[in-house]
Design a protein around this motif. Structure first.
Motif, mmCIF file in Angstrom:
data_model
loop_
_atom_site.group_PDB
_atom_site.id
_atom_site.type_symbol
_atom_site.label_atom_id
_atom_site.label_comp_id
_atom_site.label_asym_id
_atom_site.label_seq_id
_atom_site.Cartn_x
_atom_site.Cartn_y
_atom_site.Cartn_z
ATOM 1 N N GLY A 173 35.190 47.764 -2.041
ATOM 2 C CA GLY A 173 35.566 46.373 -1.820
ATOM 3 C C GLY A 173 35.362 45.927 -0.397
ATOM 4 O O GLY A 173 34.840 44.825 -0.147
ATOM 5 N N GLY A 206 31.814 45.388 0.138
ATOM 6 C CA GLY A 206 31.198 44.399 -0.739
ATOM 7 C C GLY A 206 30.138 44.970 -1.669
ATOM 8 O O GLY A 206 29.108 44.334 -1.907
ATOM 9 N N PRO A 255 27.926 45.705 -4.715
ATOM 10 C CA PRO A 255 27.650 44.950 -5.945
ATOM 11 C C PRO A 255 28.042 45.707 -7.206
ATOM 12 O O PRO A 255 28.230 45.097 -8.260
ATOM 13 C CB PRO A 255 26.142 44.712 -5.878
ATOM 14 C CG PRO A 255 25.615 45.774 -4.965
ATOM 15 C CD PRO A 255 26.693 46.009 -3.966
ATOM 16 N N LEU A 282 30.726 46.759 -8.004
ATOM 17 C CA LEU A 282 32.047 46.337 -8.463
ATOM 18 C C LEU A 282 31.949 45.426 -9.683
ATOM 19 O O LEU A 282 32.843 45.428 -10.540
ATOM 20 C CB LEU A 282 32.797 45.630 -7.333
ATOM 21 C CG LEU A 282 33.311 46.528 -6.208
ATOM 22 C CD1 LEU A 282 33.825 45.691 -5.053
ATOM 23 C CD2 LEU A 282 34.415 47.458 -6.722
ATOM 24 N N ASP A 283 30.880 44.632 -9.774
ATOM 25 C CA ASP A 283 30.709 43.764 -10.941
ATOM 26 C C ASP A 283 30.564 44.592 -12.218
ATOM 27 O O ASP A 283 31.151 44.269 -13.258
ATOM 28 C CB ASP A 283 29.474 42.876 -10.765
ATOM 29 C CG ASP A 283 29.691 41.782 -9.732
ATOM 30 O OD1 ASP A 283 30.857 41.367 -9.549
ATOM 31 O OD2 ASP A 283 28.699 41.357 -9.107
ATOM 32 N N ARG A 309 37.839 43.552 -10.130
ATOM 33 C CA ARG A 309 37.803 42.089 -10.179
ATOM 34 C C ARG A 309 38.535 41.486 -8.994
ATOM 35 O O ARG A 309 38.105 40.482 -8.423
ATOM 36 C CB ARG A 309 38.420 41.596 -11.496
ATOM 37 C CG ARG A 309 37.521 41.787 -12.704
ATOM 38 C CD ARG A 309 38.029 40.994 -13.898
ATOM 39 N NE ARG A 309 39.318 41.488 -14.370
ATOM 40 C CZ ARG A 309 39.457 42.453 -15.286
ATOM 41 N NH1 ARG A 309 38.385 43.012 -15.827
ATOM 42 N NH2 ARG A 309 40.650 42.843 -15.680
ATOM 43 N N TRP A 361 38.877 42.736 -5.943
ATOM 44 C CA TRP A 361 38.052 42.840 -4.740
ATOM 45 C C TRP A 361 36.909 41.837 -4.760
ATOM 46 O O TRP A 361 36.595 41.210 -3.741
ATOM 47 C CB TRP A 361 37.501 44.260 -4.600
ATOM 48 C CG TRP A 361 38.445 45.207 -3.924
ATOM 49 C CD1 TRP A 361 39.131 46.239 -4.484
ATOM 50 C CD2 TRP A 361 38.829 45.185 -2.540
ATOM 51 N NE1 TRP A 361 39.920 46.862 -3.541
ATOM 52 C CE2 TRP A 361 39.740 46.240 -2.335
ATOM 53 C CE3 TRP A 361 38.483 44.387 -1.453
ATOM 54 C CZ2 TRP A 361 40.314 46.508 -1.096
ATOM 55 C CZ3 TRP A 361 39.049 44.652 -0.209
ATOM 56 C CH2 TRP A 361 39.954 45.698 -0.043
ATOM 57 N N ARG A 362 36.290 41.643 -5.908
ATOM 58 C CA ARG A 362 35.177 40.690 -5.970
ATOM 59 C C ARG A 362 35.671 39.271 -5.724
ATOM 60 O O ARG A 362 34.958 38.455 -5.114
ATOM 61 C CB ARG A 362 34.483 40.774 -7.335
ATOM 62 C CG ARG A 362 33.776 42.090 -7.583
ATOM 63 C CD ARG A 362 32.746 42.394 -6.507
ATOM 64 N NE ARG A 362 31.513 41.627 -6.662
ATOM 65 C CZ ARG A 362 30.562 41.562 -5.756
ATOM 66 N NH1 ARG A 362 30.705 42.192 -4.586
ATOM 67 N NH2 ARG A 362 29.471 40.872 -5.976
#
Length: 498
Positions: free
Chosen positions: A462, A465, A467, A469-470, A487, A489-490
């Protein structure tokens, strides 16, 4: 330990009910001045009214020696030493608010009381604010005759609450201080509502700082809420509730009758957490910090014994106490015979071994604002990996979450190769503070390993950043808590360094 002529010490017992707050104030001021190589006479000329008459060398010496609390004088130190706005005031104000017996501010710092300056402070946080922009904004609303209406200030407080747990270093300290200062102002209820909204978001990953800030102004309703949080389905939120209770005990302001309703709630939480390594230890440590009559009442209701809090080998400063000796050895290597070694050893001992969160956090704030911050970070890295015993290694590993120190880069290899999961988790925390993404396969491995490693892996991903995580948020094969954390963190965003 060699004594330096400029040495300032906190002589209070290591396990005592009180610390020497003025000594810690004086230590932070003196070590920053001495590290800058500025003699008192030259410093007085810089910090005074031009001819040095306002702050004489004798006055400054007394301020450092006695720890007289003056926001105006501390601000003069920042300006004369070229330190960032609030660099010294923020940790000292946090320290003094945390301990109810701390000295009152004899000369509080007040921002320039003009509409133009207030307007500029509001404009700054409407853009891409730095930490000092947030502090100025909070100071105007807490200390000046100017202020936005509740509806106008609410979105700024919501944004500030979102940023605190994702900021590092000075950016973190200034944001925390801004939120806490607003909590201790006429906008207290706005902050309380913002914190509740943030904590209630599914998958909340950074609740501890919010609970700490909001409990700087205790009250019966807040105490009841913290009690409810002890049984929250999220172990992270439950642990933050423990930190809030510890903070309220230290800050003061709750009546004896305010503690009574917490007794059955606390006892039930302890029994429900029996055998749970994520909840039981911090509940035990929190109970040890509570008023004696409260502890007795809770213990009388328990159906299961509590685990003992993590403690040092002893609470003395003698060579027989191997843990204090280790802290003193680290301090000697960090200070290299410069002023500040004695207090530095005390602060390192608290960060590594004290079970009281208020001592650990305030000492972490002081260390991060000291001229020793970079060396402390490096020594704690080495100690987490190669410390003399598990208690020391775990203390160093857990310290990063309180210090919030920034890392320019991070090599996770030695951390992740460790067999100890606490040390591995610290490596993931370091990666997060460095903004270093994890290899996608490793990230997927850790988010299903166990709850703590999943949290730390999501923190690393997180803050950087990532990606991936999606994908994690949308994968139905993963645990619901992991998907919710991804979700969160995004939605919130990544690391903040300014």
């Amino acid at each position: 330990m060699a004594r330096h002529s400029d040495e300032i010490d906190d002589p209070s017992p290591l396990a005592g009910a009180r610390i020497d707050v003025p000594a810690r104030i004086g230590w932070l001021l003196r070590t920053n001045r001495v590290a800058a190589g500025v003699p008192l006479r030259e410093f007085a000329a810089r910090a005074g009214s031009g001819d040095g008459s306002h702050l004489s060398p004798a006055t400054l010496s007394r301020v450092e020696t006695t720890g007289r609390r003056s926001g105006v004088v501390v601000a003069a130190y920042e300006q004369a030493l070229g330190l960032p706005y609030g660099h010294l005031r923020a940790p000292l104000d946090v320290l003094c608010r945390t301990f109810s017996y701390a000295p009152a501010d004899a000369e509080p710092f007040v921002p320039e009381p003009t509409l133009a300056a207030f307007s500029a402070a509001c404009d700054a946080v409407a853009g891409e604010p730095d930490g000092h922009d947030w502090l100025r904004f909070a100071e105007y609303h807490a200390l000046s005759p100017f202020g936005l209406p509740e509806t106008g200030v609410r979105p700024f407080v919501d944004r500030l609450a979102s940023e605190v747990g994702r900021a590092t270093g000075t950016a973190y300290q200034l944001r925390y201080e801004a939120l806490a200062k607003l909590r201790c102002s006429p906008y207290a209820d706005v902050v309380a509502a913002a914190v509740r909204r943030a904590v209630d978001v599914p998958g909340m990953q950074r609740p501890a700082d919010l609970l700490s800030a909001v409990t700087e102004r205790p009250g019966p309703e807040l105490a009841r809420w913290c009690g409810e949080l002890l049984s929250d389905p999220s172990w992270q939120v439950a642990r933050a509730g423990c930190l809030g209770i510890q903070n309220m005990r230290s800050v003061g302001g709750l009546r004896r009758t305010d503690w009574y309703p917490l007794v059955p709630v606390f006892a039930d939480a302890c029994d429900a957490a029996a055998g749970d390594p994520l909840r039981a230890p911090i509940l035990s440590a929190t109970l040890a910090c509570c008023p004696p009559e409260f502890r007795t009442s809770v213990q009388e209701r328990l159906r299961h014994p509590l685990v003992a809090p993590r403690r040092a080998a002893a609470w003395t400063r003698t060579r027989r106490n191997r843990h204090f000796t280790h802290a003193a050895t680290l301090a000697a290597g960090i200070s290299r015979a410069s002023a500040g070694e004695t207090m530095l050893a005390r602060l390192l001992f608290e960060v590594l071994y004290d079970f009281r969160a208020t001592h650990v956090v305030t000492s972490s704030f002081l260390l991060a604002a000291s001229p020793f911050a970079d060396a402390v970070r490096e020594q704690l890295c080495a100690t987490a990996l190669d410390g003399p015993d598990e208690t020391t290694r775990h203390g160093a590993a857990l310290a990063f979450a309180n210090l919030m120190v920034p890392f320019e880069r991070a090599d996770p290899a030695p951390w992740l190769a460790a067999e100890d999961p606490v040390v591995r988790g610290a490596g993931l925390t370091v990666c997060g503070f460095a903004g270093a993404p994890l290899p996608p396969a490793l990230l997927r491995t850790y988010v299903v390993a166990d709850d703590e490693l999943a949290r730390d892996a999501l923190f690393a991903a997180g803050m950087s950043g990532q990606p991936e995580l999606d994908e994690i948020a949308a994968d139905p094969a993963l645990p619901a808590a992991v998907r919710a954390g991804a979700r969160w963190w995004r939605a919130e965003g990544g690391r903040i360094v300014r």
